[in-house]
Design a protein around this motif. Sequence first.
Motif, PDB file in Angstrom:
ATOM      1  N   ASP A 232       0.898  -1.126   0.043  1.00  0.00           N
ATOM      2  CA  ASP A 232       0.024   0.008   0.017  1.00  0.00           C
ATOM      3  C   ASP A 232       0.746   1.277   0.125  1.00  0.00           C
ATOM      4  OD1 ASP A 232      -2.025  -1.708   0.064  1.00  0.00           O
ATOM      5  OD2 ASP A 232      -2.450  -1.367   2.190  1.00  0.00           O
ATOM      6  N   GLY A 235       2.138   2.397  -3.443  1.00  0.00           N
ATOM      7  CA  GLY A 235       0.957   2.491  -4.251  1.00  0.00           C
ATOM      8  C   GLY A 235       0.604   1.304  -4.846  1.00  0.00           C
ATOM      9  N   LEU A 246      -1.917   3.143   2.823  1.00  0.00           N
ATOM     10  CA  LEU A 246      -2.210   3.799   1.754  1.00  0.00           C
ATOM     11  C   LEU A 246      -2.542   5.340   2.387  1.00  0.00           C
ATOM     12  CD1 LEU A 246      -3.314   4.399  -1.105  1.00  0.00           C
ATOM     13  CD2 LEU A 246      -5.580   4.027  -0.564  1.00  0.00           C
ATOM     14  N   ASN A 249       1.061   6.271   2.328  1.00  0.00           N
ATOM     15  CA  ASN A 249       1.381   6.636   1.055  1.00  0.00           C
ATOM     16  C   ASN A 249       0.921   8.230   0.438  1.00  0.00           C
ATOM     17  OD1 ASN A 249       0.278   6.730  -2.042  1.00  0.00           O
ATOM     18  ND2 ASN A 249       1.989   5.706  -2.062  1.00  0.00           N
ATOM     19  N   ASN A 250      -0.137   8.450   0.926  1.00  0.00           N
ATOM     20  CA  ASN A 250      -0.639   9.778   0.563  1.00  0.00           C
ATOM     21  C   ASN A 250      -0.074  10.895   1.408  1.00  0.00           C
ATOM     22  OD1 ASN A 250      -2.603   8.932  -1.319  1.00  0.00           O
ATOM     23  ND2 ASN A 250      -4.220   8.567   0.354  1.00  0.00           N
TER      24      ASN A 250
END
Length: 297
Positions: A232, A235, A246, A249-250
């Motif tokens: 995650d 990406g 995620l 990641n963001n």
Amino acid sequence: MTAVPAVPAEPRPNRDTGRREGLYFAMRNGKLLAGLVVLVPLLVLAVAAPVIAGGDPNAYVSTPASPPSAEHWFGTTMFGQDIFAQFVHGLSVTFQVGALGGGLAAVIGMAIGFTAGYRGGLVDEVLNMLTNIVLVLPALAVLLIVNAYLGVRSVGVQALFIGLTSWPWAARAIRAQTFSLRSRDFVDLARLSGVRTWKIIAREIAPNMSSYLFMTFILLFGGSVLIAASLDFIGLGPSEGVSLGLMLNNAARWSALHLGMWWWFVPPGAGITAIVGALYVMNVGLDEVFNPKLREL
């Protein structure tokens, strides 16, 4: 003529007594209780995610980049999304991947380990060769390639690939334990009575390894969580929804660290660390509970 008394067979382990004894020591093991204290509240949050945080964790609800407040406990993202809502829903996805991936790996590992350990011979050699092939494959690299070229990525597909690549070490460990149990008297008695192989494994061998199998599942669960978080973060996680990896990641993509938005990346990082750390501590505690040599009276 005096009859010669028969040599008593090896007694079958008393499972009820073992369970009561295990429960007694479990309730007094600090490591196990500490792990549960951390893990259970997170699991409750994950189960109650739709009720606590609403339906859409990616909804734009407030002023962008707001720090934690009474209205938004973990603040908001660069786009005004509630981080607490994303965190709670991310916990749910994390536990799903851990349970599905770890559960699938445990099932495959048990099936191969029990069969190889009990049957031996050519069957053992073939299954052992298969295990070694999968064991030497760079699992993370395979997952990266598959996820990168897979059109649809979901939690189920991610858990499937994690489970299919995480079982070899469990299979080898279960195989070794099965080797030591298959020569016991109660197993020989069942074999001589004409009981089928799968029934002997299910009724005689597996129950006497229940504690070991449970600890194996815990380790596979934690490993699945870490692998999923890694995918995650770079990406290659699910295409829709939100997860703790995620979220990281963001946060990295939109420079949360450089902008001082610590509330964006600290909660998901702490959540992953807490889950995996709690599982590890619980596993150490369970080892002390089930191993008489390690018990603290």
